[in-house]
Each structure stands twice: as structure tokens, then as C-alpha cells.
Design a protein around this motif. Sequence first.
Motif, short mmCIF file in Angstrom:
data_model
loop_
_atom_site.label_atom_id
_atom_site.label_comp_id
_atom_site.label_asym_id
_atom_site.label_seq_id
_atom_site.Cartn_x
_atom_site.Cartn_y
_atom_site.Cartn_z
N GLY A 82 0.86 -1.08 0.04
CA GLY A 82 -0.05 0.09 0.03
C GLY A 82 0.82 1.03 -0.10
O GLY A 82 0.53 2.26 -0.64
N THR A 83 1.99 1.13 0.98
CA THR A 83 2.57 2.30 0.62
C THR A 83 3.58 2.76 -0.45
O THR A 83 3.41 3.73 -0.84
N PHE A 108 -1.96 5.97 9.81
CA PHE A 108 -0.68 5.14 9.75
C PHE A 108 0.27 6.04 9.23
O PHE A 108 0.11 6.89 8.12
N VAL A 152 -7.75 10.23 4.24
CA VAL A 152 -7.69 8.93 4.56
C VAL A 152 -8.82 8.33 5.06
O VAL A 152 -9.57 9.14 5.75
N ASP A 178 -5.78 8.24 0.27
CA ASP A 178 -5.12 7.19 0.88
C ASP A 178 -6.25 6.19 1.37
O ASP A 178 -6.75 6.18 2.69
N ALA A 180 -6.14 2.93 1.51
CA ALA A 180 -5.61 1.72 2.06
C ALA A 180 -6.47 0.44 2.71
O ALA A 180 -6.57 -0.66 2.57
N GLU A 181 -7.16 1.06 3.64
CA GLU A 181 -8.14 0.33 4.48
C GLU A 181 -9.50 0.39 3.82
O GLU A 181 -10.32 -0.30 4.38
N SER A 202 -4.28 -1.39 0.26
CA SER A 202 -3.20 -2.40 0.85
C SER A 202 -3.79 -3.68 1.19
O SER A 202 -4.81 -3.86 1.67
N LYS A 207 -5.41 -6.38 6.91
CA LYS A 207 -6.34 -5.46 6.44
C LYS A 207 -7.47 -6.37 5.85
O LYS A 207 -7.32 -7.76 6.05
C1 LIG Z 1 -2.19 -0.11 5.79
C2 LIG Z 1 -1.95 1.25 5.50
C3 LIG Z 1 -1.20 1.82 4.70
C4 LIG Z 1 0.07 1.12 4.08
O1 LIG Z 1 0.12 -0.08 3.45
P1 LIG Z 1 0.94 -1.19 3.58
O2 LIG Z 1 0.61 -2.18 2.62
O3 LIG Z 1 1.19 -1.70 4.94
O4 LIG Z 1 2.31 -0.46 3.15
C5 LIG Z 1 -1.11 3.19 4.44
N1 LIG Z 1 -2.12 3.98 4.83
C6 LIG Z 1 -3.12 3.45 5.71
C7 LIG Z 1 -3.97 4.22 6.25
C8 LIG Z 1 -2.91 2.16 6.27
O5 LIG Z 1 -3.94 1.59 7.05
#
Ligand SMILES: *Cc1c(COP(=O)(O)O)cnc(C)c1O
Length: 403
Positions: A82-83, A108, A152, A178, A180-181, A202, A207
Motif C-alpha cells: 500500500g505504501t 498510519f 484517509v 489514501d 489503503a483500508e 493495501s 487488512k
Molecule cells: C496499511 C496502511 C497503509 C500502508 O499499507 P502497506 O500495505 O502496509 O504498505 C497506508 N495507509 C493506511 C491508512 C494504512 O492503513
Amino acid sequence: MTPTSAETGAPSAEKNCFRVTLSSIPFFSQAKTFEKIWPDLRAGVDEIFADGKFSHSRQVGRLEEALADYTGARHVIGVNSGTDALVLLLKACGLRPGDRVLVPAYSFVATATSVVLAGGQPVFADIDPDTYAMDPGRIGDAADGARFVMPVHLFCRMADMAALTALAADRGLTLVEDSAEGIGMRQHGVHAGLHGRGGVLSFFPSKTLGALGDAGAVLTDDPDLAERVAALRHHGRTGRTLAHFPGISNETRYVGHNSKMDDLQAAVLLAKLTVLDEDVRHRAALARRYDEGLRGTPGITRLPAVTGAPDEVFYVYLIETERRDALAAHLQERGIGTETYYPRPLHLHPCFTGLGHRPGDFPVAEAAAGRALALPLYADLTEAEVDRVCATVRAFHTGRVPA
Ligand SMILES: *Cc1c(COP(=O)(O)O)cnc(C)c1O
């Protein structure tokens, strides 16, 4: 002859007979889920071996198509985390060195480090205490001189995307998410990550849709952006279609990364996608159970709102209590795992000292960081286990010892 457990070091029934009989409830476990999807996963792994390529095989392209279906994104580009998805997304959106990117002060840490890794500078804004997301009403001067805004979506709520879209238009900011979640989360029918130029997912193991290691993806409706991300994940090379990798071109147009998604992880995720909706519904049912079990408990200052909407997605069930660390220790002693999401607001991490922030700059983010505690919530968890967590949390707050 079968070795005894003493020889293998495996736990034996005899060794454990003096232990408390209540089984522990880990913060996270997905053993049962993996048992359920094992045949599908095994078939995917067999296919990787049959292809014999071990990179650029069919699994990643298939997953990208399946995720495009699931989210409604025109383009999904699988990457290794995710990063890196955030870094590549920001670069592909044309972030220039030193560009200021508005991000929430509570998230995060990768939300802000990805901005720096892409060459930009994070500018923090305080959050809305109800959604934990960037609060358009608390951005104020922070938008001055910014080029990007990156809200986010945390835990179970999305940021107010209508207000942030309006802000971005008004201030001429590029909007990226973002998310990611955010798998499965939608606002006004639009999946997380697709409200602006693009977003990310991510697949970190914990997750909602977790791999067996690191993996991530970029989501976008913009074909040019998708092509740049696809090139950037693969050393900057171009000349391939997005979903598959027939013939890799020798043309290197950008200085890129090696951020490709691993085929094994893609096989895992394809198998897990088949149970995602079921998992999401189960998590929502468990969140309702927590809500019933914890509502009205003295000392708990906040429970997440459970709306009961059919598409409600709970990635994390997060409560706030003034005695957070004592509660976490109390639960730990009774075999119940918890996590503090996120114990330190972004502006107070040592890596951002250079930005000159101090405690008190973002009071809502700081209050959340001091009080928030995530309780176990995952597909393998049972209602009986949630009831036990609730009873233990209640007993802590009311001073009564749990049964
Ligand atoms: C998990 C997460 C990330 C990073 O994802 P990775 O796959 O661990 O690199 C970035 N932002 C948020 C809000 C996350 O929860």
C-alpha cells in the motif's frame, strides 16, 4: 516412528494442563479463513508453477481484473504494498519535488512518509472526531500553497468526500485518497479511492482483504495515470498492456521502481476475494454485537457508530476510553489481544521533527491517539468470543471481575 512433541518442540497437552482453560482471543487470526480457501489458493499456486515464470505470470492480471470488477475502478494496478501504491500514485499524478500535500494528522505513518518518499512535503490538518478523517472545516490556512490533498479513510468511515472534492476544486488541489483500508467502502455509491484522481488499496495481512505478506494496488479511472503507475512499478518500462505482461519492452521512459506485486500474493488474494463479501458481512455483524455489548459502559467515551447499512464495512472496531493503556493490559492478562491504532499522531513522529510541530497543534488527533483502542475483529472471530471481550471490557470499567 513419529517423534514426540518433546522432540519436535510442539506444544503438548501435558505441558499445557496447568494453564488457564479459557482459550485466548488473539487480536488477529486468519487460520480458519485460509483453511476455507485452501483449494482455490492451491490451484492458483499450481498455475504459477505450470507457467514457470514466477514473475509476470497470470495471477496479477487476473487479480487486477477481479478488483476492477469489485471496486468499479476502470484500472487497477497491482503493486507490492500500500505504501508503494501511494508513492507511485503521487508520482504518476505529477508531484514535483517539494510539493505540499495536505494529509490528516492522524493515520498510519505511511500516509505521510509516502509523500516524502515521492519527493513532496506533508502538511497536516486536524481530523473530525466522528470519522477520524481529515475535517474540511479544520484545514484553514494549511491549504495555502498546497498542490495535493490526500484524505484517509480509517477503520469503518470514509472522509466527507463531497466537501473535500469541493475544497480541491475551490483551491485548485489534486485530490488523491489514501484508501489503503477502504476495500468495500463506498460513499454515494462510489468506491473509496475513486472520488478524485486515484486511490490505493493495501493487502497487508491484517487488512480486510489481507495477503500472506505485503501487497497493494492503485485504483484509478484515468488511463494515462494507470499507464504511468504500471510503468513506475516496473523500472519505468512501458509498452505493455496493463492487465497482462506479454513481451516486456526495452524502452525505459521513467526512472521507476521495482514495486511489482508478487504472483503468489495475487494467487492468495484471488482466492480470498471469493469470501470477501461473506467476511465483510460477518465483521459488520460482530461490530453490531460489540455495540450491543458495550453501549452505556461507564468510562468508554466513544463507540463507533454502527449504521446497519447493508454495505457497511468494518476494517477495525475502535473504542475510546480514558484508561486505554490500563484496559489493554487488563485484556492482555486475560488472553485478549488489542492494538492501539494509532498511538502517536503523525506530526509528533521523530521523522517529522523538521516540520516544527509541537503537542497541541492538532488537538483532536492527539486526543484520539491517547484514547483509541482496537478490539479483535476478523472473519475467524465468533460471536461468543466478542461476548467474552465485551464482558471483560465492561468488568474493567465497572470494577467487577469477569466470570
Ligand atoms: C496499511 C496502511 C497503509 C500502508 O499499507 P502497506 O500495505 O502496509 O504498505 C497506508 N495507509 C493506511 C491508512 C494504512 O492503513
